[in-house]
Design an enzyme around this catalytic site. Structure first.
Site, PDB file in Angstrom:
ATOM      1  N   HIS A 110       0.823  -1.209   0.000  1.00 44.89           N
ATOM      2  CA  HIS A 110       0.000   0.000   0.000  1.00 44.89           C
ATOM      3  C   HIS A 110       0.857   1.260   0.000  1.00 44.89           C
ATOM      4  O   HIS A 110       0.395   2.319  -0.408  1.00 44.89           O
ATOM      5  CB  HIS A 110      -1.018  -0.003   1.149  1.00 44.89           C
ATOM      6  CG  HIS A 110      -0.476   0.246   2.519  1.00 44.89           C
ATOM      7  ND1 HIS A 110      -0.214  -0.758   3.422  1.00 44.89           N
ATOM      8  CD2 HIS A 110      -0.185   1.400   3.165  1.00 44.89           C
ATOM      9  CE1 HIS A 110       0.213  -0.240   4.559  1.00 44.89           C
ATOM     10  NE2 HIS A 110       0.247   1.071   4.426  1.00 44.89           N
ATOM     11  N   ASP A 155       1.226  -7.782   2.248  1.00 41.98           N
ATOM     12  CA  ASP A 155       1.315  -6.339   1.998  1.00 41.98           C
ATOM     13  C   ASP A 155       2.772  -5.897   1.847  1.00 41.98           C
ATOM     14  O   ASP A 155       3.361  -5.310   2.761  1.00 41.98           O
ATOM     15  CB  ASP A 155       0.631  -5.585   3.131  1.00 41.98           C
ATOM     16  CG  ASP A 155       0.368  -4.121   2.811  1.00 41.98           C
ATOM     17  OD1 ASP A 155       0.908  -3.629   1.796  1.00 41.98           O
ATOM     18  OD2 ASP A 155      -0.369  -3.467   3.560  1.00 41.98           O
ATOM     19  N   SER A 181       3.934   2.223   8.453  1.00 39.47           N
ATOM     20  CA  SER A 181       3.685   1.299   7.351  1.00 39.47           C
ATOM     21  C   SER A 181       4.982   1.057   6.590  1.00 39.47           C
ATOM     22  O   SER A 181       5.649   1.999   6.178  1.00 39.47           O
ATOM     23  CB  SER A 181       2.635   1.870   6.399  1.00 39.47           C
ATOM     24  OG  SER A 181       1.362   1.888   6.994  1.00 39.47           O
TER      25      SER A 181
END
Length: 734
Positions: free
Chosen positions: A87, A223, A655
């Protein structure tokens, strides 16, 4: 170092406070040796603080980068290979995608260096060193100074200091306040600008579970994405050039394929974005009872419309993939935040902490003279600011989620710059805006935006009181019978800003004419009315209140560190390098529910729904599962690990952060938090706050067995740290 910094050194926590535990905190890496090393080693860490942060030799910090300024990444090979989340790389992947070559849907893998794809504007920033410059920054600052005068003096001090900072010409200097401006730290940074896409799994792996599973546990998402940092032939930062060479880093992370077990020590290193751990009770109440409900309601309406279009139109699905994900991410986080504070009685705990703080303050005459009334005044200011803050959130969501209004805002901002710089600057500013808008319009659908506008206009004008909107905007609303559909239809039918061609033609007119046309175009007219009303009735009023809040928040922060001197304080996240540590551990979010520490590929197959955009599974991955063809990446029980959780304190910006084991080896890739723990930005609770990570073995498995890109794995250094520990433990048992 200031007196209150010594309050960081402590051994125990208070019973009634929101105390930092062994797993709470976002710590500055250069202070670990002073503040945290002993505790970290007691929890199981096998390396030293100097192995984590060192300016004289390569250390863990030299493998960690701020990826694009919005995520974290880590270098995992001697050839500049960089790992981050799928992402985080999503927009880059999207920009290289088309209906004919859909890398979002199909994945992308460069089988050689020539196939790696450049990404203009994408950067990777290393931290060279960190320095405490509090004394220099606050020189001459006096208690009670006007906030503007204080800020001006601090800025002057910092600017005067910068030329004397030792750095190379290709390095930069960044200064950030900590503890609400009671301390200042300087960061010397080194930014690389040639970052190329190397690999990404299809969204059916990298975004598996999509919005349904977002912020949730159990999770089964791969991810991750791979990039490579390139440098000039001298190894230094350089703009993109075909003959640039892969970066040779000072340090890269070895990768452990021994896996994780319950209670394993873990660290997460990265650039967390923002937290507000030291708010007073009314500040927390304003967030969970005012701001979060406002933002959730606006995004809920927008997301339902966008989702409907994306399910019906493949082109719109590509155009809106990143925007939808970004919008949904905040929407679901705020829902979890509200629920988490309620479930953990976060407000009650905050009030209990304030009661203990007040009791201690009143029992200390010296501190009472300094800080009496500060907390009560601060809480009163948050109550006073409440209606304006909520109105501002509604306005921000309206102008963010209706893209035409954001286009209007960009145009108005450009014209304000021309007004400031003079008419002769119009051509230059116009070309810069058109360059930006060309890329934006590639991912824009007027029919989607128009329906979003219908819903949000109705919601905004029916919820926000007219005194916060302003007369001119409300007059336009009444001219259209107070109807979102009528208002939106008229604006979108007549505006000159709904496509790039129209936008370009509109600006391709003399500046003098443009000045008049912006008042006639229905989109810019409405946007100006909304903007003027917001500035006059909300922003200007709230700004004065916020200045008072900022001043008292800083004083209250200092007061807490002196009054509650047994508490360990860490600075709120502000996108600077931090390290957090904890242990692999499950949790129980509610009665009769207990979550385990990890998930496997079996769970992916249990969720599999053929053709579903969230839970489809690629045929090759199903085949690998059927054949149990996991290579050397499977667990000892023969299963393929996918994700795991631990008690590391993380937030947005983390992240893509590496999850490291006790030896500093990479064991996972941080990408999310559990829904029950999203409130950790304002209310950390070690009982339920967990971060979610992709198991690095799943990453390697996808690269090697699924993508057939083993040449990338061959670049990495795979290690077996537990192989040394197990025989020793077995000898002891014998």
């Amino acid at each position: 170092m200031l007196r209150f910094v010594k309050g960081l050194l402590f051994a125990s926590c208070l019973l009634l406070q929101q105390a930092a535990s062994a797993t709470e905190g976002m710590w500055l890496p250069q202070l670990l040796g002073q503040l945290n090393e002993k505790e970290m080693k007691a929890m199981g860490m096998k390396i030293s603080a100097a192995d984590i942060y060192n300016v004289n030799r390569g250390s863990l910090k030299d493998a960690i980068v701020s990826f694009g300024g919005f995520c974290t990444g880590e270098v995992i090979s001697s050839q500049g290979l960089l790992l981050t989340n799928h992402h985080c790389g999503y927009r880059s992947i999207q920009q290289h995608s088309s209906v004919g070559s859909n890398y979002l849907a199909d994945g992308f893998w460069a089988m050689n260096r020539q196939q790696e794809l450049p990404n203009p504007g994408l950067t990777a920033t290393f931290i060279v060193r960190i320095e405490d410059i509090t004394k220099q920054a606050l020189a001459g600052v006096q208690n009670g100074m006007d906030e503007k005068d204080r800020a001006a003096l601090i800025n002057k001090n910092i600017e005067a200091l910068k030329p004397s900072i030792k750095k190379e010409a290709y390095q930069d200097v960044l200064v950030k306040p900590m503890f609400e401006g009671n301390q200042y730290f300087l960061f010397v940074t080194q930014t690389y600008k040639d970052i190329r896409l190397v690999g990404a799994p299809p969204s059916s792996i990298g975004k598996f579970g999509a919005d349904t599973d977002n912020w949730m546990w159990p999770r089964h998402t791969g991810d991750f994405s791979l990039f490579r940092i390139y440098a000039g032939k001298d190894g230094l930062p350089a703009e993109y050039a075909a003959d640039n060479v892969p970066l040779s880093p000072k340090h890269f992370l070895p990768i452990s394929i021994d896996g994780i077990e319950k209670n394993d020590f873990t660290m997460v290193f990265g650039f967390p974005g923002r937290t507000n751990e030291y708010l007073p009770s009314e500040g927390m109440r304003l967030i969970v009872e005012g701001q979060d409900p406002a933002r959730v309601s606006m995004r809920d309406a927008a997301l339902k419309i966008i989702d409907g279009f994306m399910r019906e139109d493949e082109q719109i699905k590509i155009q809106y993939a990143a925007k939808y994900a970004s919008t949904a991410n905040g929407w679901k986080k705020w829902i979890g935040e509200m629920q988490g504070v309620e479930r953990t009685k976060g407000l009650d705990r905050k009030v209990a902490y304030e009661t203990e703080y007040t009791k201690r303050l009143n029992n200390n005459n010296a501190l009472k003279q300094l800080y009496a009334g500060v907390l009560d005044s601060l809480n009163a200011l948050y109550i006073k600011a409440g209606p304006y803050v909520v109105a501002q959130d509604y306005y921000n969501e309206l102008t963010r989620n209706i893209e035409l209004f954001s286009f209007s805002n960009r145009l108005l901002n450009m014209l304000n710059k021309v007004k400031k710089d003079g008419p002769d600057s119009y051509t230059e500013h116009k070309e810069l805006l058109l360059k930006t808008m060309k890329g934006i319009f590639q991912d824009y659908s007027m029919k989607v935006d128009q329906q979003v506008a219908v819903a949000l206009l109705d919601l905004y004008f029916s919820t926000v009181k007219s005194r916060y909107i302003g007369g001119e905007a409300y007059q336009i609303w009444m001219e259209n019978n107070k109807d979102g559909k009528m208002t939106a239809n008229k604006i979108f039918a007549l505006t000159a800003l709904s496509s790039y061609e129209k936008f370009e033609a509109f600006l391709d007119q003399p500046y003098e004419k443009i000045q008049n046309l912006v008042y006639q175009d229905p989109a810019t007219r409405f946007m100006m009315a909304l903007r003027n009303g917001f500035v006059e009735n909300v922003y200007n009023v709230n700004k004065d209140i916020q200045d008072e809040i900022d001043q008292l928040q800083r004083v209250y922060m200092k007061a807490q560190m002196e009054v509650m001197n047994e508490r360990r304080f860490y600075p709120d996240a502000n996108s600077t390098m931090r390290i957090t540590y904890g242990k692999v551990d499950g949790y129980s979010p509610r009665d009769a529910v207990q979550y385990n520490i990890s998930t496997t590929l079996e769970g992916v197959m249990e969720k599999y729904k053929p053709g579903d955009y969230e839970f489809d599974v690629p045929g090759k991955l199903r085949d690998l599962y059927r054949d149990k063809d996991y290579g050397p990446y499977k667990r000892s029980d023969g299963k393929m690990p996918v994700c795991f959780i631990a008690s590391n304190h993380t937030t947005g910006g983390n992240s893509g952060s590496p999850a490291l084991d006790a030896y500093g080896n990479l064991v996972g890739l941080n990408f999310d938090r559990t829904w029950e723990g999203t409130m950790s930005d304002i209310n950390y609770d070690a009982k339920i706050c967990r971060n979610i990570m992709v198991d690095i073995r799943y990453v390697l498995f996808i690269i090697d067995k699924y993508a057939g890109a083993k040449h990338l794995v061959d670049e990495m250094k795979l290690v077996h740290p537990k192989a040394k520990v197990r025989p020793m433990m077995e000898r002891k048992r014998a």
